[in-house]
Enzyme design. Structure first.
Site, mmCIF file in Angstrom:
data_model
loop_
_atom_site.group_PDB
_atom_site.id
_atom_site.type_symbol
_atom_site.label_atom_id
_atom_site.label_comp_id
_atom_site.label_asym_id
_atom_site.label_seq_id
_atom_site.Cartn_x
_atom_site.Cartn_y
_atom_site.Cartn_z
ATOM 1 C CE1 TYR A 128 -4.346 -1.778 5.122
ATOM 2 C CE2 TYR A 128 -2.895 -0.064 4.000
ATOM 3 C CZ TYR A 128 -4.073 -0.830 4.377
ATOM 4 O OH TYR A 128 -3.479 -1.690 2.712
ATOM 5 C CB SER A 177 -0.219 -0.008 1.132
ATOM 6 O OG SER A 177 -1.170 1.673 1.662
ATOM 7 C CB ILE A 210 -8.740 0.720 -4.964
ATOM 8 C CG1 ILE A 210 -7.056 0.787 -5.437
ATOM 9 C CG2 ILE A 210 -9.383 0.429 -6.494
ATOM 10 C CD1 ILE A 210 -6.648 1.655 -6.203
HETATM 11 N N1 LIG Z 1 -8.556 -1.156 -1.586
HETATM 12 C C1 LIG Z 1 -7.914 0.320 -1.434
HETATM 13 O O1 LIG Z 1 -7.887 1.448 -1.347
HETATM 14 C C2 LIG Z 1 -6.313 -0.194 -1.106
HETATM 15 C C3 LIG Z 1 -4.820 0.106 -1.144
HETATM 16 C C4 LIG Z 1 -3.770 -0.182 -0.756
HETATM 17 C C5 LIG Z 1 -3.953 -1.183 -0.231
HETATM 18 N N2 LIG Z 1 -5.051 -2.319 -0.770
HETATM 19 C C6 LIG Z 1 -4.881 -3.537 0.432
HETATM 20 O O2 LIG Z 1 -5.142 -4.362 -1.103
HETATM 21 C C7 LIG Z 1 -5.833 -5.776 -0.720
HETATM 22 C C8 LIG Z 1 -7.190 -6.208 -1.356
HETATM 23 O O3 LIG Z 1 -7.391 -4.904 -0.768
HETATM 24 P P1 LIG Z 1 -9.323 -4.784 -1.153
HETATM 25 O O4 LIG Z 1 -9.145 -3.101 -0.526
HETATM 26 O O5 LIG Z 1 -9.406 -5.653 -2.519
HETATM 27 O O6 LIG Z 1 -9.609 -5.332 0.326
HETATM 28 P P2 LIG Z 1 -11.140 -6.054 0.688
HETATM 29 O O7 LIG Z 1 -11.886 -5.844 2.186
HETATM 30 O O8 LIG Z 1 -12.545 -5.613 -0.447
HETATM 31 O O9 LIG Z 1 -11.080 -7.643 0.364
HETATM 32 C C9 LIG Z 1 -10.789 -8.320 0.964
HETATM 33 C C10 LIG Z 1 -10.664 -9.985 1.173
HETATM 34 O O10 LIG Z 1 -9.631 -10.320 1.394
HETATM 35 C C11 LIG Z 1 -10.458 -11.577 2.640
HETATM 36 N N3 LIG Z 1 -9.628 -11.639 3.926
HETATM 37 C C12 LIG Z 1 -9.433 -11.082 5.142
HETATM 38 N N4 LIG Z 1 -9.040 -11.686 5.730
HETATM 39 C C13 LIG Z 1 -8.634 -13.221 5.296
HETATM 40 C C14 LIG Z 1 -8.235 -13.863 6.326
HETATM 41 N N5 LIG Z 1 -7.911 -14.145 7.331
HETATM 42 N N6 LIG Z 1 -8.067 -14.859 5.345
HETATM 43 C C15 LIG Z 1 -8.109 -14.889 3.802
HETATM 44 N N7 LIG Z 1 -9.035 -13.757 3.295
HETATM 45 C C16 LIG Z 1 -9.208 -12.965 3.717
HETATM 46 C C17 LIG Z 1 -11.470 -10.968 2.741
HETATM 47 O O11 LIG Z 1 -12.972 -11.946 3.015
HETATM 48 C C18 LIG Z 1 -11.474 -10.434 1.326
HETATM 49 O O12 LIG Z 1 -12.796 -10.371 0.930
HETATM 50 C C19 LIG Z 1 -5.429 -5.654 0.702
HETATM 51 O O13 LIG Z 1 -4.138 -6.468 1.132
HETATM 52 C C20 LIG Z 1 -5.284 -4.087 1.112
HETATM 53 O O14 LIG Z 1 -4.695 -4.024 2.056
HETATM 54 C C21 LIG Z 1 -6.126 -1.432 -0.573
#
Ligand SMILES: NC(=O)c1ccc[n+]([C@@H]2O[C@H](COP(=O)([O-])OP(=O)(O)OC[C@H]3O[C@@H](n4cnc5c(N)ncnc54)[C@H](O)[C@@H]3O)[C@@H](O)[C@H]2O)c1
Length: 247
Positions: free
Chosen positions: A148, A135, A181
């Protein structure tokens, strides 16, 4: 046919990546802890043929079992995307040791757990590509992101060490660092005030669609990225490049 495992593949960036990789002809296995998310993803993408498994990536036995299911079905693994993650928005003063433990357990140790079993198979086949989701909050001091951001800084360090150690086995390891995102994680965390702040600090002045991260991930998984390893690539509308932004 190439095979990719995508953790967190039932939602957000992971799901967009699953859809994209399948459209490129890859076979896709999803590891996700959320039963509801898995069911919703199956409903939304009825025409898609994902192998969706309920796995908590913090549980090494569940991870082992799921990986054996993937090998039983497809017999190989070419790519791994570690997208499962959780977030919290709390000031440093409010953050607890429990917050740190929880976020590290999923974001860092979970990434390690899945990588560990997958890499053993990749070493045996002498090839593979791994993409971790870090991130921009792991690269700078974003308010509210002590636990985080520290976990994502850990993912960046883990990515570099894995890349260095695994290069001799033909395995590449990179990270993608998204900016803001539009995903379920962000809908639950970002208030309208926070959205306005992000719009001001991202030169492209918007949130991205999950598919815009999926395309960067698919590039890193592919042979088009054959000499790229150990990198943390921001996909952030210019956020990490910015200084003063004219209004
Ligand atoms: N959305 C953003 O703006 C953003 C920005 C920077 C980084 N990220 C990173 O991108 C990745 C995806 O984020 P997202 O926004 O798509 O999140 P999201 O919450 O839409 O999806 C994350 C998924 O991970 C699953 N999950 C959580 N804990 C788990 C576990 N212990 N075992 C298995 N599955 C598990 C959840 O059930 C969910 O389906 C994450 O690592 C997040 O930190 C997201």
């Amino acid at each position: 046919m190439s095979v990719v495992i995508i953790t967190g593949g039932a939602s957000g960036i992971g799901l967009a990546t699953a859809v994209h990789m399948q459209s490129l002809g890859w076979q896709v296995a999803i590891f996700d802890v959320g039963n509801d998310a898995i069911a919703a993803c199956k409903r939304q993408h009825e025409s898609m043929d994902f192998l969706a498994l309920k796995v908590d990536i913090t549980d090494v036995e569940e991870v082992d079992l799921a990986f054996n299911t993937v090998l039983g079905r497809f017999g190989r693994v070419d790519g791994l995307v570690n997208s499962a993650g959780i977030g919290v928005d709390k000031s440093f003063l409010e953050t607890t040791p429990e917050d740190f433990r929880k976020l590290n357990e999923v974001n860092v140790i979970g990434t390690f757990n899945v990588s560990k079993v997958v890499v053993q198979k990749m070493v045996a086949s002498g090839t593979g590509s791994i993409v971790n989701l870090s991130s921009v909050s792991g690269m700078c001091g974003n308010s509210g992101r002590s636990a985080y951001g520290a976990s994502k800084g850990g993912v960046i360090a883990l990515t570099m060490v894995m890349a260095v150690e695994l290069a001799k086995h033909g395995i590449r390891v990179n990270a993608v660092a998204p900016g803001p995102i539009e995903t379920p994680m962000v809908s639950s965390m970002h208030t309208s005030e926070m959205r306005a702040i992000w719009h001001n600090v991202v030169p492209q002045a918007r949130y991205a669609a999950p598919s815009e991260i999926a395309s960067a991930i698919s590039f890193l998984l592919s042979n088009d990225a054959s000499f790229i390893t150990g990198q943390n690539i921001p996909v952030d509308g210019g956020f990490s490049a910015a200084g003063i932004i004219e209004g």
